[in-house]
Write an enzyme that holds these catalytic residues in place. Structure first.
Site, short mmCIF file in Angstrom:
data_model
loop_
_atom_site.label_atom_id
_atom_site.label_comp_id
_atom_site.label_asym_id
_atom_site.label_seq_id
_atom_site.Cartn_x
_atom_site.Cartn_y
_atom_site.Cartn_z
N MET A 1 21.43 22.03 -1.06
CA MET A 1 19.97 22.09 -1.19
C MET A 1 19.50 22.25 -2.64
O MET A 1 18.67 23.09 -2.94
CB MET A 1 19.41 23.26 -0.35
CG MET A 1 19.76 23.15 1.11
SD MET A 1 19.05 24.49 2.12
CE MET A 1 19.86 25.93 1.44
N LYS B 1 10.62 21.21 8.93
CA LYS B 1 11.36 21.62 7.74
C LYS B 1 11.93 20.46 6.97
O LYS B 1 13.06 20.50 6.50
CB LYS B 1 12.46 22.64 8.10
CG LYS B 1 11.88 23.95 8.61
CD LYS B 1 12.60 25.12 8.00
CE LYS B 1 11.90 26.41 8.38
NZ LYS B 1 12.65 27.57 7.99
N ASP C 1 15.49 21.67 14.06
CA ASP C 1 15.16 21.36 12.68
C ASP C 1 15.28 19.86 12.42
O ASP C 1 15.92 19.12 13.18
CB ASP C 1 16.12 22.09 11.73
CG ASP C 1 15.69 23.53 11.49
OD1 ASP C 1 14.54 23.86 11.83
OD2 ASP C 1 16.50 24.30 10.96
#
Length: 510
Positions: free
Chosen positions: A176, A61, A39
């Site tokens: 996030m 991502k 990632d």
């Protein structure tokens, strides 16, 4: 074409960013992997541990930029494992903490593939800790809650009960959700959470880019927008945020916020990189050379075999020591076979590598340059007719050969290795240098400098040069470059000390 051998998938937590926080098991998995699917938030320097023949696939991502969709990643992991590969799925933080590791694990199980989870340190804990914020404190709270600010967009309504969060209190850590911070804080305020509740945002936590923004529930969203404070960041809500004022440790280190390029070979880079990271620097490892066997390995092996016939062996580098003894112990099983030969070393790193083989260093000049060795021999007395073997790289300067020969010594050169340009860029360091720039680049030899220039990369604005010594500095100036700092002691410790003094002195002067 089917195969009876089935591979295995390892869902590996890459940790929050600091290489020192990666588990030993994670490193072991990367070293043994046939395929690595990583990632964006996994520290790319970890890929330097991979085998040269490992296949590396970037799943991406980044925000609003997915290189592979989730179902494509699932299918890829299964495809590679069915081909008999050991597959590492490298995920930022911990695979099962607000990632999609559980979804990937379920797909792997449904496909009948064996898998293993390697937990990683989550930024939900590491981020606050590196910002000087303990998520629990006996005098402040007795519990901590983790929640995500980025839920599945397919949901018709949020699964987060903000009313329950308000009643629960304590420390709350959000991952996030920086891009939705205004909406989230507004929702919390509507549930009667105190407007003056301390809040901290920790960006790029545990890396050399770490920044922390502190405010209150009522103003943190506006402050983040005004300062351009963007993801990736962890948000901490709670009274524990106030402890940062006295417990902030990471961002106060002397090289915090500095981005430094290390150009040593990949094998050697770790020592310099580690020392710079300890001082707070963000290190970008961009090896420009690699060490390979000499062009005529047989000729060097014959010199090693006859080493006992010399009066002196002079090692000019640690690489030469390693190459010499790698062959020596293939030829002999007893160190005493080296006979009564005496040993000289250029520099403390070379001397230490000799001592690692339990041999005594008889001569080590105070200056770490070849010229100093000849002067040290001269001080000891006549070397006329003494047989001396010089062990070093191909295409090295012939200063020592000429000076010892002029003193009457019988000198043979043993080319132990050669340096060649590093053409691989496993970690994507060159791209990151172009995109993100750097404050400083370090050169530990003329060859690292010359090979960096051969890459013909645009020179990042404001990037300064740190040189390990006068020979390297001269090479830089010969190429029209300005050397901003040169180590007074011409070794890694001396270089690190010089860099530290340069930036600390400049900060002190405003």
């Amino acid at each position: 074409m089917s195969t009876s051998k089935r591979g295995k998938v390892y869902l590996v937590g890459a940790g929050p960013g600091d290489l020192g926080l990666v588990t030993l098991r994670a490193k072991e998995c990367i070293e043994n992997a046939d395929v690595i699917v990583c990632d964006h938030l996994a520290n790319p320097e970890m890929l330097g541990w991979a085998r040269d023949d490992a296949e590396i696939i970037h799943a991406g991502k980044r925000a609003n930029e997915h290189t592979l969709k989730q179902d494509e990643i699932n299918a890829l992991l299964i495809e590679k494992a069915r081909a008999g590969k050991n597959v590492v799925r490298l995920k930022g933080g911990d695979p099962f903490v607000f990632g999609r590791g559980a979804e990937e694990a379920k797909a792997i199980v449904d496909a009948g593939i064996e898998f293993e989870v390697v937990p990683g340190i989550t930024s939900a804990i590491a981020g606050p800790a590196y910002a000087g914020i303990p998520v629990t404190h006996r005098a402040e709270n007795s519990h901590v809650t983790f929640f995500t600010g980025h839920e599945d967009p397919a949901k018709t309504e949020s699964a987060i009960d903000y009313a329950a969060l308000a009643k629960l209190g304590g420390t709350q850590v959000m991952l996030m959700g920086v891009d939705r911070l205004a909406a989230i804080t507004k929702k919390m305020l509507s549930e009667n959470v105190g407007a003056d509740l301390p809040v901290a945002l920790v960006r790029w936590a545990t890396t050399g880019q770490q920044e922390t923004l502190v405010g209150t529930l009522k103003d943190i969203a506006k402050r983040a927008v005004d300062l351009g404070f963007e993801a990736p960041a962890v948000a901490v809500f709670g009274e524990v945020v106030a402890l940062r004022e006295s417990l902030n440790w990471y961002e106060k280190r002397p090289l915090s916020g500095k981005r430094i390029v290390v150009t040593r070979t990949r094998k050697q880079a770790s020592t310099l990189s580690g020392k710079l990271r300890e001082l707070g620097a963000q290190v970008l490892e961009l090896p420009t050379i690699r060490i390979e066997p000499p062009s005529d390995l047989r000729a060097f092996a014959e010199l090693v075999q006859d080493a006992h016939m010399y009066d002196w062996i002079v090692f000019t580098s640690a690489n030469g020591v390693e190459a010499f003894f790698e062959i020596f112990f293939k030829l002999y099983d007893d160190a005493r076979e080296i006979g009564g030969v005496r040993i000289a070393a250029v520099g403390p790193a070379t001397a230490q590598r000799i001592k690692d083989f339990h041999l005594h260093v008889d001569l080590q000049p105070e200056e770490f340059v070849a010229e100093a060795v000849a002067h040290a021999f001269e001080k000891q007395g006549s070397v006329e007719n003494l047989r001396i073997l010089l062990v070093g790289p191909e295409k090295a300067r012939d200063v020592l050969l000429r000076e010892l020969s002029a003193l009457g010594a019988i000198v043979d050169e043993g080319f132990a290795y050669r340096t060649v340009p590093e053409t691989r860029d496993t970690t994507g360091a060159r791209r990151r240098l172009l995109e993100e720039g750097a404050d400083l680049i370090t050169f530990t030899s003329s060859s690292t400098l010359e090979n960096f220039l051969e890459l013909r990369l645009p020179w990042p604005k404001g990037m300064q040069i740190a040189s390990i010594g006068p020979i390297t500095s001269k090479t830089a100036r010969d190429h029209g470059l300005k050397v901003h700092m040169e180590a007074r002691r011409h070794d890694i410790d001396g270089l690190v000390q010089t860099i530290r003094e340069f930036f600390v002195g400049r900060n002190a002067n405003g």
